[in-house]
Design a protein around this motif. Structure first.
Motif, PDB file in Angstrom:
ATOM      1  N   MET B   1      23.070  17.774   5.307  1.00  0.00           N
ATOM      2  CA  MET B   1      21.877  17.799   6.157  1.00  0.00           C
ATOM      3  C   MET B   1      21.246  19.193   6.136  1.00  0.00           C
ATOM      4  O   MET B   1      21.935  20.186   6.327  1.00  0.00           O
ATOM      5  N   SER B   2      19.948  19.244   5.890  1.00  0.00           N
ATOM      6  CA  SER B   2      19.262  20.538   5.858  1.00  0.00           C
ATOM      7  C   SER B   2      19.214  21.127   7.263  1.00  0.00           C
ATOM      8  O   SER B   2      19.443  20.452   8.254  1.00  0.00           O
ATOM      9  N   GLN B   3      18.882  22.431   7.296  1.00  0.00           N
ATOM     10  CA  GLN B   3      18.803  23.118   8.592  1.00  0.00           C
ATOM     11  C   GLN B   3      17.772  22.468   9.516  1.00  0.00           C
ATOM     12  O   GLN B   3      18.015  22.276  10.697  1.00  0.00           O
ATOM     13  N   ILE B   4      16.606  22.144   8.938  1.00  0.00           N
ATOM     14  CA  ILE B   4      15.536  21.563   9.767  1.00  0.00           C
ATOM     15  C   ILE B   4      15.935  20.173  10.256  1.00  0.00           C
ATOM     16  O   ILE B   4      15.657  19.799  11.406  1.00  0.00           O
ATOM     17  N   GLU B   5      16.619  19.426   9.398  1.00  0.00           N
ATOM     18  CA  GLU B   5      17.064  18.094   9.803  1.00  0.00           C
ATOM     19  C   GLU B   5      18.052  18.212  10.975  1.00  0.00           C
ATOM     20  O   GLU B   5      18.010  17.417  11.913  1.00  0.00           O
ATOM     21  N   ALA B   6      18.916  19.207  10.900  1.00  0.00           N
ATOM     22  CA  ALA B   6      19.891  19.422  11.976  1.00  0.00           C
ATOM     23  C   ALA B   6      19.178  19.792  13.281  1.00  0.00           C
ATOM     24  O   ALA B   6      19.548  19.333  14.364  1.00  0.00           O
ATOM     25  N   ARG B   7      18.166  20.613  13.136  1.00  0.00           N
ATOM     26  CA  ARG B   7      17.399  21.039  14.316  1.00  0.00           C
ATOM     27  C   ARG B   7      16.663  19.854  14.960  1.00  0.00           C
ATOM     28  O   ARG B   7      16.635  19.727  16.184  1.00  0.00           O
ATOM     29  N   ILE B   8      16.061  19.010  14.116  1.00  0.00           N
ATOM     30  CA  ILE B   8      15.366  17.827  14.631  1.00  0.00           C
ATOM     31  C   ILE B   8      16.365  16.905  15.335  1.00  0.00           C
ATOM     32  O   ILE B   8      16.092  16.378  16.422  1.00  0.00           O
ATOM     33  N   LYS B   9      17.531  16.758  14.726  1.00  0.00           N
ATOM     34  CA  LYS B   9      18.563  15.892  15.305  1.00  0.00           C
ATOM     35  C   LYS B   9      19.036  16.438  16.661  1.00  0.00           C
ATOM     36  O   LYS B   9      19.240  15.677  17.617  1.00  0.00           O
ATOM     37  N   GLU B  10      19.179  17.742  16.716  1.00  0.00           N
ATOM     38  CA  GLU B  10      19.628  18.388  17.953  1.00  0.00           C
ATOM     39  C   GLU B  10      18.612  18.145  19.082  1.00  0.00           C
ATOM     40  O   GLU B  10      18.982  17.815  20.211  1.00  0.00           O
ATOM     41  N   THR B  11      17.331  18.309  18.762  1.00  0.00           N
ATOM     42  CA  THR B  11      16.282  18.050  19.763  1.00  0.00           C
ATOM     43  C   THR B  11      16.298  16.587  20.170  1.00  0.00           C
ATOM     44  O   THR B  11      16.162  16.264  21.358  1.00  0.00           O
ATOM     45  N   ALA B  12      16.453  15.695  19.192  1.00  0.00           N
ATOM     46  CA  ALA B  12      16.486  14.260  19.504  1.00  0.00           C
ATOM     47  C   ALA B  12      17.609  13.960  20.493  1.00  0.00           C
ATOM     48  O   ALA B  12      17.435  13.176  21.427  1.00  0.00           O
ATOM     49  N   GLU B  13      18.754  14.618  20.307  1.00  0.00           N
ATOM     50  CA  GLU B  13      19.885  14.368  21.214  1.00  0.00           C
ATOM     51  C   GLU B  13      19.602  14.877  22.624  1.00  0.00           C
ATOM     52  O   GLU B  13      19.963  14.237  23.606  1.00  0.00           O
ATOM     53  N   ARG B  14      18.926  16.021  22.708  1.00  0.00           N
ATOM     54  CA  ARG B  14      18.538  16.535  24.037  1.00  0.00           C
ATOM     55  C   ARG B  14      17.551  15.591  24.724  1.00  0.00           C
ATOM     56  O   ARG B  14      17.647  15.341  25.929  1.00  0.00           O
ATOM     57  N   VAL B  15      16.615  15.082  23.946  1.00  0.00           N
ATOM     58  CA  VAL B  15      15.617  14.163  24.502  1.00  0.00           C
ATOM     59  C   VAL B  15      16.291  12.854  24.943  1.00  0.00           C
ATOM     60  O   VAL B  15      16.005  12.329  26.032  1.00  0.00           O
ATOM     61  N   ASN B  16      17.206  12.355  24.123  1.00  0.00           N
ATOM     62  CA  ASN B  16      17.910  11.125  24.494  1.00  0.00           C
ATOM     63  C   ASN B  16      18.666  11.286  25.804  1.00  0.00           C
ATOM     64  O   ASN B  16      18.623  10.416  26.669  1.00  0.00           O
ATOM     65  N   LEU B  17      19.342  12.411  25.926  1.00  0.00           N
ATOM     66  CA  LEU B  17      20.121  12.675  27.139  1.00  0.00           C
ATOM     67  C   LEU B  17      19.206  12.772  28.358  1.00  0.00           C
ATOM     68  O   LEU B  17      19.492  12.216  29.425  1.00  0.00           O
ATOM     69  N   ALA B  18      18.091  13.470  28.182  1.00  0.00           N
ATOM     70  CA  ALA B  18      17.144  13.618  29.297  1.00  0.00           C
ATOM     71  C   ALA B  18      16.564  12.259  29.697  1.00  0.00           C
ATOM     72  O   ALA B  18      16.481  11.935  30.887  1.00  0.00           O
ATOM     73  N   LEU B  19      16.204  11.459  28.699  1.00  0.00           N
ATOM     74  CA  LEU B  19      15.641  10.132  29.004  1.00  0.00           C
ATOM     75  C   LEU B  19      16.677   9.241  29.681  1.00  0.00           C
ATOM     76  O   LEU B  19      16.365   8.505  30.621  1.00  0.00           O
ATOM     77  N   GLU B  20      17.910   9.310  29.198  1.00  0.00           N
ATOM     78  CA  GLU B  20      19.015   8.561  29.825  1.00  0.00           C
ATOM     79  C   GLU B  20      19.035   8.800  31.333  1.00  0.00           C
ATOM     80  O   GLU B  20      19.235   7.885  32.133  1.00  0.00           O
ATOM     81  N   ASN B  21      18.838  10.063  31.705  1.00  0.00           N
ATOM     82  CA  ASN B  21      18.923  10.436  33.121  1.00  0.00           C
ATOM     83  C   ASN B  21      17.636  10.165  33.887  1.00  0.00           C
ATOM     84  O   ASN B  21      17.682   9.856  35.072  1.00  0.00           O
ATOM     85  N   LEU B  22      16.499  10.309  33.216  1.00  0.00           N
ATOM     86  CA  LEU B  22      15.221  10.139  33.901  1.00  0.00           C
ATOM     87  C   LEU B  22      14.871   8.669  34.137  1.00  0.00           C
ATOM     88  O   LEU B  22      14.318   8.317  35.178  1.00  0.00           O
ATOM     89  N   LEU B  23      15.188   7.819  33.178  1.00  0.00           N
ATOM     90  CA  LEU B  23      14.823   6.399  33.304  1.00  0.00           C
ATOM     91  C   LEU B  23      15.631   5.751  34.422  1.00  0.00           C
ATOM     92  O   LEU B  23      16.757   6.141  34.694  1.00  0.00           O
TER      93      LEU B  23
END
Lengths: 295, 295
Positions: B1-23
């Motif tokens: 996985m490229s660096q940028i792909e890892a970064r995008i994945k990391e952000t996606a995981e933060r967003v998923n966690l936040a949505l899990e809690n907000l919804l």
């Protein structure tokens, strides 16, 4: 026409005119979509929610421009909810306000999209400085409108209504469903007027209780009209709920007990207004209109 | 996985966690509706729009909490649009992100209502003080989100997409449709980060131009994947547009010319970032990810 009926009609005409101007014009490459949006939002109706916002705000001499704009935003949410509720996958209705429903006049995809656009437009309207000079107030209105309309409000009520007897067929379940489906937005309509008018906490509470009782009485009257009404008066199909196995106040309580409850709620609603004295005369008279209406 | 792909994945995981809690939590009498809402919003996806908001904001050291919350609101709008676009009356899709689409997993009525609720929830999220301490800023974000999503933005784009070849089958018509359907929300995602970060007018313009080019390149890549992709990679049905007589960049330009244009847009997008120097490295790398992606 009674005085209160004339007043409601006058407000409806002001709201119609404002919406005519606020909604996107029917031109350009989105002409069909915009036509559908305007068909859904400008097709008549009593405009009772805008009436509540405007008359609640007038108790406090609130700015008329703010009240009218907030009222239009609330009516856009109401219009979207009717468009989506009428869809084949939902209540599958052909007639609304004496005309074909949106998806019958256009098509299903356009009806879904026009509903989506009206819901979105309501928040756009609320967010703009023309609605209220104080952005804090606009955020409060947006938050309140979203809560009344979303998964804890109107959308939840429609989901429960779709579930029919599965939600239970006792008075508690039916009351809860109606509080969400129609009560929440009627409540917010009154609350919005109080908010814009700068009402005190005690005044807000009194108006909120009024809205609660009027909202329930309104829905009970609707259920009576569905059970007994004629298409000519209501402009929509009648006898639907029974035919579909849906539960409503009349199927649960019977017509006589529903009528008794309407009268009880009407008296209660009026009592909540006593703190305002003669300043709440219009909201007081509106109760009688709502419980006696034939449409 | 490229660096940028890892970064995008990391952000996606933060967003998923936040949505899990907000919804709203899947409990109480609305359990089915809320289940559908969560299914639609938490079903994976690259979370590219949230990524754009967060990374655009980081250029200006914006508050991470504000960026994350605005990003979640934008993703709710994206999730709603997918749920409604997949409906039988619209694109009639069975597969999305490798799982059954919302109406296949639940039912049509629930999919419509869950979409409505997600759209509503997005504005509720944006309106709350936790998104930004300044209510003026929250109103700006709400207004921008509504404009990008409504009858002049995303909804108009979907209506044009449904109209297929009726909108015209030249590059201008296809570009316009895609600017509305996907471009407007991608643009707003970047703009929201710039707004929250307090970017100057010149910086906002540079980022907006970047978003414009990246948005088009993203859609062209999507059309290439639809024409050439495999279900395993994309998690959705492929070859759909051609089979349905829809127009897209590949049907209008052909695959080779589409690839040329993607490269041109990618270079142009990067050039717009030059004013930020190394501060925009992530957004720069994201361009390569977007034009090379297989999913």
């Amino acid at each position: 026409m009674s005085q209160i009926e004339a007043r409601i009609k006058e407000t409806a005409e002001r709201v119609n005119l404002a919406l005519e101007n606020l909604l996107p014009a029917e031109q350009g490459s989105e002409v069909r979509l915009i036509g559908a949006i305007r068909y859904a939002a400008l097709g008549g109706g009593k405009r009772l929610r805008p009436f509540f916002t405007i008359e609640a705000g007038r108790i406090f001499d609130a700015d008329e421009g703010s009240l009218l704009r907030a009222a239009c935003a609330i009516e856009c949410v109401h219009a979207y909810s009717l468009a989506h509720d009428d869809l084949p996958a939902m209540d599958d209705d052909d007639l609304r306000r004496g005309r074909p429903t949106l998806h019958r006049q256009y098509d299903e995809a356009t009806a879904i999209l026009a509903g989506d656009a009206l819901l979105t437009f309501a928040f756009e309207l609320m967010a703009e400085p023309a609605t209220h000079s104080d952005p804090q107030m606009r955020c409060k209105l947006i938050s309140g409108l979203a809560k009344a309309s979303g998964a804890q409000g109107m959308v939840a009520g429609q989901a429960a209504d779709m579930a029919g007897a599965d939600i239970g067929s006792d008075l508690i379940a039916v009351t809860r469903m109606n509080r969400q489906k129609t009560g929440a937005l009627i409540n917010f309509a009154v609350d919005a007027g109080a908010l814009i008018g700068g009402a005190s906490e005690a005044e807000k509470t009194a108006l909120s209780r009024y809205a609660h009782d009027v909202g329930l009485a309104f829905q009970m009257r609707d259920d009576l009209l569905d059970a007994e009404g004629v298409v000519r008066d209501t402009g929509k199909a009648v006898g639907k709920d029974k035919a579909r196995g849906k539960v409503n106040f009349v199927t649960v309580l019977g017509a006589d007990a529903t009528r008794d409850r309407i009268n009880m709620l009407a008296n209660q609603a009026k009592a909540h207004l006593s703190v305002f004295g003669s300043r709440a005369r219009i909201l007081l008279d509106a109760v009688d209109f709502i419980v006696d209406r034939r449409y």
